[in-house]
Structure formats: structure tokens, C-alpha cells
Write a protein that holds these residues in place. Sequence first.
Motif, PDB file in Angstrom:
ATOM      1  N   VAL A  27      64.641  44.565  12.155  1.00  0.00           N
ATOM      2  CA  VAL A  27      65.513  45.504  11.435  1.00  0.00           C
ATOM      3  C   VAL A  27      66.304  46.360  12.412  1.00  0.00           C
ATOM      4  CG1 VAL A  27      65.521  47.539   9.940  1.00  0.00           C
ATOM      5  CG2 VAL A  27      64.128  45.572   9.337  1.00  0.00           C
ATOM      6  N   GLN A  28      65.637  46.814  13.489  1.00  0.00           N
ATOM      7  CA  GLN A  28      66.350  47.597  14.502  1.00  0.00           C
ATOM      8  C   GLN A  28      67.368  46.737  15.246  1.00  0.00           C
ATOM      9  OE1 GLN A  28      64.414  48.620  18.138  1.00  0.00           O
ATOM     10  NE2 GLN A  28      65.351  50.638  18.254  1.00  0.00           N
ATOM     11  N   GLU A  29      66.976  45.518  15.549  1.00  0.00           N
ATOM     12  CA  GLU A  29      67.854  44.603  16.293  1.00  0.00           C
ATOM     13  C   GLU A  29      69.167  44.368  15.526  1.00  0.00           C
ATOM     14  OE1 GLU A  29      67.824  39.866  17.295  1.00  0.00           O
ATOM     15  OE2 GLU A  29      65.956  40.976  17.649  1.00  0.00           O
ATOM     16  N   HIS A  30      69.088  44.313  14.195  1.00  0.00           N
ATOM     17  CA  HIS A  30      70.275  44.076  13.382  1.00  0.00           C
ATOM     18  C   HIS A  30      70.951  45.386  12.958  1.00  0.00           C
ATOM     19  CE1 HIS A  30      68.489  40.077  13.166  1.00  0.00           C
ATOM     20  NE2 HIS A  30      69.649  39.634  12.739  1.00  0.00           N
ATOM     21  N   GLN A  36      66.708  57.193  15.350  1.00  0.00           N
ATOM     22  CA  GLN A  36      65.747  58.192  14.862  1.00  0.00           C
ATOM     23  C   GLN A  36      64.880  57.616  13.751  1.00  0.00           C
ATOM     24  OE1 GLN A  36      67.349  62.026  13.950  1.00  0.00           O
ATOM     25  NE2 GLN A  36      65.562  62.695  12.835  1.00  0.00           N
ATOM     26  N   GLU A  37      65.498  56.852  12.837  1.00  0.00           N
ATOM     27  CA  GLU A  37      64.716  56.229  11.767  1.00  0.00           C
ATOM     28  C   GLU A  37      63.692  55.257  12.345  1.00  0.00           C
ATOM     29  OE1 GLU A  37      68.133  56.341   8.223  1.00  0.00           O
ATOM     30  OE2 GLU A  37      68.017  54.652   9.605  1.00  0.00           O
ATOM     31  N   TYR A  38      64.095  54.525  13.369  1.00  0.00           N
ATOM     32  CA  TYR A  38      63.169  53.596  14.016  1.00  0.00           C
ATOM     33  C   TYR A  38      61.987  54.353  14.622  1.00  0.00           C
ATOM     34  CZ  TYR A  38      61.303  50.450  17.582  1.00  0.00           C
ATOM     35  OH  TYR A  38      60.459  49.694  18.370  1.00  0.00           O
ATOM     36  N   MET A  42      58.054  53.862  13.523  1.00  0.00           N
ATOM     37  CA  MET A  42      57.112  53.295  14.480  1.00  0.00           C
ATOM     38  C   MET A  42      55.755  53.989  14.450  1.00  0.00           C
ATOM     39  SD  MET A  42      57.612  50.649  16.398  1.00  0.00           S
ATOM     40  CE  MET A  42      56.571  50.983  17.822  1.00  0.00           C
ATOM     41  N   ILE A  43      55.741  55.265  14.097  1.00  0.00           N
ATOM     42  CA  ILE A  43      54.477  56.012  14.102  1.00  0.00           C
ATOM     43  C   ILE A  43      53.883  56.106  12.700  1.00  0.00           C
ATOM     44  CG2 ILE A  43      55.112  57.359  16.128  1.00  0.00           C
ATOM     45  CD1 ILE A  43      55.916  59.643  14.286  1.00  0.00           C
ATOM     46  N   THR A  44      54.360  55.264  11.801  1.00  0.00           N
ATOM     47  CA  THR A  44      53.899  55.281  10.413  1.00  0.00           C
ATOM     48  C   THR A  44      52.994  54.088  10.150  1.00  0.00           C
ATOM     49  OG1 THR A  44      56.013  56.277   9.785  1.00  0.00           O
ATOM     50  CG2 THR A  44      54.643  55.433   8.005  1.00  0.00           C
ATOM     51  N   ALA A  45      51.976  54.276   9.322  1.00  0.00           N
ATOM     52  CA  ALA A  45      51.073  53.188   8.959  1.00  0.00           C
ATOM     53  C   ALA A  45      51.847  52.082   8.242  1.00  0.00           C
ATOM     54  CB  ALA A  45      49.959  53.712   8.057  1.00  0.00           C
ATOM     55  N   ILE A  51      57.245  50.959   2.790  1.00  0.00           N
ATOM     56  CA  ILE A  51      57.806  51.698   1.646  1.00  0.00           C
ATOM     57  C   ILE A  51      59.009  52.516   2.092  1.00  0.00           C
ATOM     58  CG2 ILE A  51      57.382  53.543  -0.025  1.00  0.00           C
ATOM     59  CD1 ILE A  51      54.454  52.574  -0.132  1.00  0.00           C
ATOM     60  N   LYS A  52      58.840  53.241   3.198  1.00  0.00           N
ATOM     61  CA  LYS A  52      59.948  54.070   3.699  1.00  0.00           C
ATOM     62  C   LYS A  52      61.130  53.219   4.139  1.00  0.00           C
ATOM     63  CE  LYS A  52      57.349  58.175   5.160  1.00  0.00           C
ATOM     64  NZ  LYS A  52      57.021  59.065   6.296  1.00  0.00           N
ATOM     65  N   LEU A  53      60.848  52.082   4.795  1.00  0.00           N
ATOM     66  CA  LEU A  53      61.922  51.192   5.245  1.00  0.00           C
ATOM     67  C   LEU A  53      62.721  50.666   4.054  1.00  0.00           C
ATOM     68  CD1 LEU A  53      63.426  49.471   7.330  1.00  0.00           C
ATOM     69  CD2 LEU A  53      61.630  47.738   7.055  1.00  0.00           C
ATOM     70  N   LEU A  54      62.027  50.204   3.017  1.00  0.00           N
ATOM     71  CA  LEU A  54      62.718  49.682   1.838  1.00  0.00           C
ATOM     72  C   LEU A  54      63.541  50.762   1.152  1.00  0.00           C
ATOM     73  CD1 LEU A  54      59.933  47.381   0.331  1.00  0.00           C
ATOM     74  CD2 LEU A  54      61.945  46.698   1.647  1.00  0.00           C
ATOM     75  N   ASP A  55      63.029  52.000   1.131  1.00  0.00           N
ATOM     76  CA  ASP A  55      63.787  53.113   0.551  1.00  0.00           C
ATOM     77  C   ASP A  55      65.052  53.389   1.365  1.00  0.00           C
ATOM     78  OD1 ASP A  55      61.995  53.443  -1.485  1.00  0.00           O
ATOM     79  OD2 ASP A  55      60.896  55.088  -0.537  1.00  0.00           O
TER      80      ASP A  55
END
Length: 248
Positions: A27-30, A36-38, A42-45, A51-55
Motif C-alpha cells: 500500500v505504501q509502495e503504491h 505519516q499514515e504509514y 506500522m505500530i498498530t495491531a 480496519i484503519k487502513l480500509l477506512d
Amino acid sequence: MDKVLLKSKTKLIRWLKLDWIIILQHVQEHEFITTQEYGNLMITAPTEGVIKLLDIIHGKGENVCRNFLNLLKNNDVNEFSPELRKWIKTVDTSETANTAGQSGIQVTSNICASDGGHVFSPIITGSTLGSFEMNMTFAPSAKSNVPANFQKHDRDCKRRENCNRSIQDYQKFLKANTSQLVQNVKMIDSILDDLDLHKESVANVRAKSTRQMKMRELLDCVNCESLAKDLVNTLFKHEKSLMKELQY
């Protein structure tokens, strides 16, 4: 595509959390997310992170959702989950997917004409939308029934369109003028109010301590041409003098 993502959210959470870190790298590569979102993800379970990524993806609009689903079709991305690979093959991510299979679509135009103009508003029905004709009669002597505030809004929109007409690549324009925008944009809160950004992105911008930091964070959120165009239009609305100076 945003509806597909929303309706399939629970399944995607179950699948994507199995290889969360690798998914995040793709996702970061694209460039679907900001630096900052990355860092925050990265520090999230895994489950909470997906869930946060899809949001975040859902909040960035139709094109980003489509590109994300296309990414999941790559074998090196979905290889960890046979269920994901099987499901994603059934998802139509073409640009016409949203209208496929629909019938009885009715689009009613609501058009106002100034200076006594009369517009016959067409109703379009059918599974596909093709060209249509619109007949219009004009009565110069008739008194306009269009509210004054509507006419003013229409004139303001046309002025903004004329101002940014010469901009062909909005993302390139913002990147080329990043320094000037960061240093000189003042009406950031008003600009945020007018933009259709994800709530988390807005919160991240507002959390910054200076307007320069806020503007830089806002520019980092612009990751597609449609959002860049919206930002440029909003800048012309709230920072007209600065934008004219940057354009010429």
C-alpha cells in the motif's frame, strides 16, 4: 468501488490481517497512504491496522478504492490467502462497474436560467446513459426568477474556473508550488471545511501547531488528481491573490 470495499469490509479484515505487514508495504509502495499514515499503521495491531487502513482507503474516494482492489488482484499480493484470491477475481474494477446491471436509472436535471431563460429539464431512463437533446427557449424581455444568491454563486464558480483553466496537471502544480503554499496560505481551516477529506486526515492537519505545518500535512494528503483539483479550486476561493500570483 467504495461501496464494494464497504460491503466486503469484514471479509477483507479477516483476510488481510493474515499478512498485515506485507500488505502495508504494498500500500505504501503504491502511494495509497501518506508517510505519516504509514508510520501510524506500522505500530498498530493487525486487526485494528487493517480496519484503519480500509477506512483511510475508503475515505480517499472512488479512484483510490478501485486502485486498491486492483492491487489485491496481483498474485504476489494475495498469495497468502486463497479465499482472498478467489474472491477478488469476481470483483469488477472497471470504471463502468458502478453502472453495470442497473436498469431504470432516472436522472432529473435541475437547471436554472437567468435573464428570463426557460429550460426544459430532461428525464433520462435506461440502463445506459447516452447523448440527449435539450431544447431551450429564451425570452429576453421576461423577468428572471433566479434568486440573486444563486446567480452570484454561478458567477463565482465561473470566475474560479477561468482562473485555473490553464492548469493541466493539478498534482504537478501543487508540488511545484509547495514552498510558496506552505509559507503563505492562511485560511487553512476554511479550506479544510470545504474539502471532502477523511475525518482522520482532517484531524491530523488540525493537530499541527503552526499553519505552515498544517499546510504541509494537507498537501501530503493529496494523493490523486481529483483531490488535487478540489484543493486547487478551494485555494482559488480562499486564497485568490496568492493563487493568481503562483499561476502567472
